[in-house]
Design a protein around this motif. Structure first.
Motif, mmCIF file in Angstrom:
data_model
loop_
_atom_site.group_PDB
_atom_site.id
_atom_site.type_symbol
_atom_site.label_atom_id
_atom_site.label_comp_id
_atom_site.label_asym_id
_atom_site.label_seq_id
_atom_site.Cartn_x
_atom_site.Cartn_y
_atom_site.Cartn_z
ATOM 1 N N UNK A 1 -38.194 21.936 -27.737
ATOM 2 C CA UNK A 1 -37.961 22.809 -26.583
ATOM 3 C C UNK A 1 -39.026 22.476 -25.540
ATOM 4 N N UNK A 2 -38.590 21.974 -24.394
ATOM 5 C CA UNK A 2 -39.500 21.555 -23.341
ATOM 6 C C UNK A 2 -39.473 22.582 -22.214
ATOM 7 N N UNK A 3 -40.609 23.142 -21.887
ATOM 8 C CA UNK A 3 -40.717 24.032 -20.741
ATOM 9 C C UNK A 3 -40.815 23.229 -19.457
ATOM 10 N N UNK A 4 -39.932 23.484 -18.508
ATOM 11 C CA UNK A 4 -39.840 22.705 -17.270
ATOM 12 C C UNK A 4 -40.257 23.583 -16.094
ATOM 13 N N UNK A 5 -41.360 23.230 -15.442
ATOM 14 C CA UNK A 5 -41.884 24.000 -14.309
ATOM 15 C C UNK A 5 -41.433 23.338 -13.006
ATOM 16 N N UNK A 6 -40.559 23.995 -12.223
ATOM 17 C CA UNK A 6 -39.985 23.375 -11.025
ATOM 18 C C UNK A 6 -40.667 23.761 -9.726
ATOM 19 N N UNK A 7 -41.779 24.496 -9.779
ATOM 20 C CA UNK A 7 -42.287 25.165 -8.583
ATOM 21 C C UNK A 7 -42.797 24.237 -7.498
ATOM 22 N N UNK A 8 -43.124 23.003 -7.805
ATOM 23 C CA UNK A 8 -43.524 22.080 -6.743
ATOM 24 C C UNK A 8 -42.372 21.843 -5.775
ATOM 25 N N UNK A 9 -41.145 22.023 -6.247
ATOM 26 C CA UNK A 9 -39.956 21.841 -5.409
ATOM 27 C C UNK A 9 -39.426 23.165 -4.884
ATOM 28 N N UNK A 10 -40.210 24.234 -5.030
ATOM 29 C CA UNK A 10 -39.735 25.563 -4.649
ATOM 30 C C UNK A 10 -40.688 26.249 -3.677
ATOM 31 N N UNK A 11 -41.038 25.621 -2.554
ATOM 32 C CA UNK A 11 -41.878 26.323 -1.589
ATOM 33 C C UNK A 11 -41.177 27.522 -0.980
ATOM 34 N N UNK A 12 -39.848 27.497 -0.998
ATOM 35 C CA UNK A 12 -39.055 28.594 -0.456
ATOM 36 C C UNK A 12 -38.547 29.432 -1.621
ATOM 37 N N UNK A 13 -39.011 30.668 -1.717
ATOM 38 C CA UNK A 13 -38.649 31.519 -2.849
ATOM 39 C C UNK A 13 -37.155 31.815 -2.902
ATOM 40 N N UNK A 14 -36.446 31.566 -1.793
ATOM 41 C CA UNK A 14 -35.013 31.835 -1.771
ATOM 42 C C UNK A 14 -34.207 30.748 -2.474
ATOM 43 N N UNK A 15 -34.856 29.607 -2.741
ATOM 44 C CA UNK A 15 -34.113 28.532 -3.386
ATOM 45 C C UNK A 15 -33.793 28.907 -4.830
ATOM 46 N N UNK A 16 -32.610 28.554 -5.302
ATOM 47 C CA UNK A 16 -32.253 28.864 -6.680
ATOM 48 C C UNK A 16 -32.907 27.900 -7.657
ATOM 49 N N UNK A 17 -32.996 28.319 -8.916
ATOM 50 C CA UNK A 17 -33.436 27.400 -9.974
ATOM 51 C C UNK A 17 -32.373 26.332 -10.171
#
Length: 212
Positions: free
Chosen positions: A27-43
């Motif tokens: 099970x790999x935890x994937x942190x996407x926040x570098x691509x999420x400067x806009x909180x409105x963007x979906x996962x």
């Protein structure tokens, strides 16, 4: 500690996980926040994240998206405790560090990695593993995280990774400027897109390996 720092190519990932954790599905935890400067963007984030998730899954692993921005610290900690390894993806380094620091995830991640949780960084995820992200000012836009003051990284390694070196891409051209402006003040390690740095508990420090 077990740390794998990638620029782009993930060819070194399967062997790293097999040695750091165990063979078989993880099970790999994937942190996407570098691509999420806009909180409105979906996962899970920017379009490239979908192909990146597919790449991890193609290695036979399950992926759990661990979004930091907007998440309570206890939920982040619970997610970190569920996964076998943490994959911190690329994007804007300043947005990523802000997401970590504003939620307290920076300390939670550092504590667990030092206690044995394998850390995989890609591009921005590799940069934040070092002592500072300051030199990446010339590569990423700091204004995407205007509230970030302290640019100290996680300190998992003692060098600043500069990804996407070499080749003919616009990012590769920036690396020369980074070396010229920051090389005398910070320990830099340039990575091409088919290289990686690995810290695997052998007592050899960071080793440069291929990662096509």
């Amino acid at each position: 500690m077990r740390v794998l720092l990638l620029s782009s190519g993930a060819g070194a990932l399967p062997a790293f996980l097999e040695e750091a954790v165990r063979p078989g599905a993880l099970r790999i935890g994937y942190v996407p926040d570098a691509a999420l400067p806009d909180a409105a963007l979906p996962d899970p984030g920017a379009p490239f994240a979908s192909s990146e998730l597919e790449r991890i899954a193609a290695f036979g692993h399950r992926v759990e998206v661990v979004r930091l921005s907007g998440s309570p610290l206890d939920e982040i900690e619970q997610a970190l405790d569920r996964v076998d390894a943490l994959y911190v993806a690329g994007g804007n380094t300043f947005a990523l560090l802000h997401a970590m620091r504003s939620t307290g995830a920076d300390r939670a991640i550092t504590d667990r990695v030092r206690a044995g949780l394998p850390y995989i960084g890609l591009s921005a995820g590799s940069v934040v593993a070092g002592p500072t992200i300051e030199p990446i000012t010339l590569m990423d836009d700091p204004t995407e995280a205007p509230e970030l003051g302290d640019r100290s990284g996680l300190g998992l390694v003692d060098t600043v990774v500069v990804p996407h070196a070499g080749g003919l891409s616009p990012l590769a051209e920036v690396t020369g400027r980074i070396v010229a402006e920051y090389g005398a003040r910070h320990p830099l390690r340039l990575l091409t897109d088919d290289q990686a740095l690995v810290l695997d508990g052998r007592g050899e420090g960071l080793r440069l390996i291929a990662s096509h």
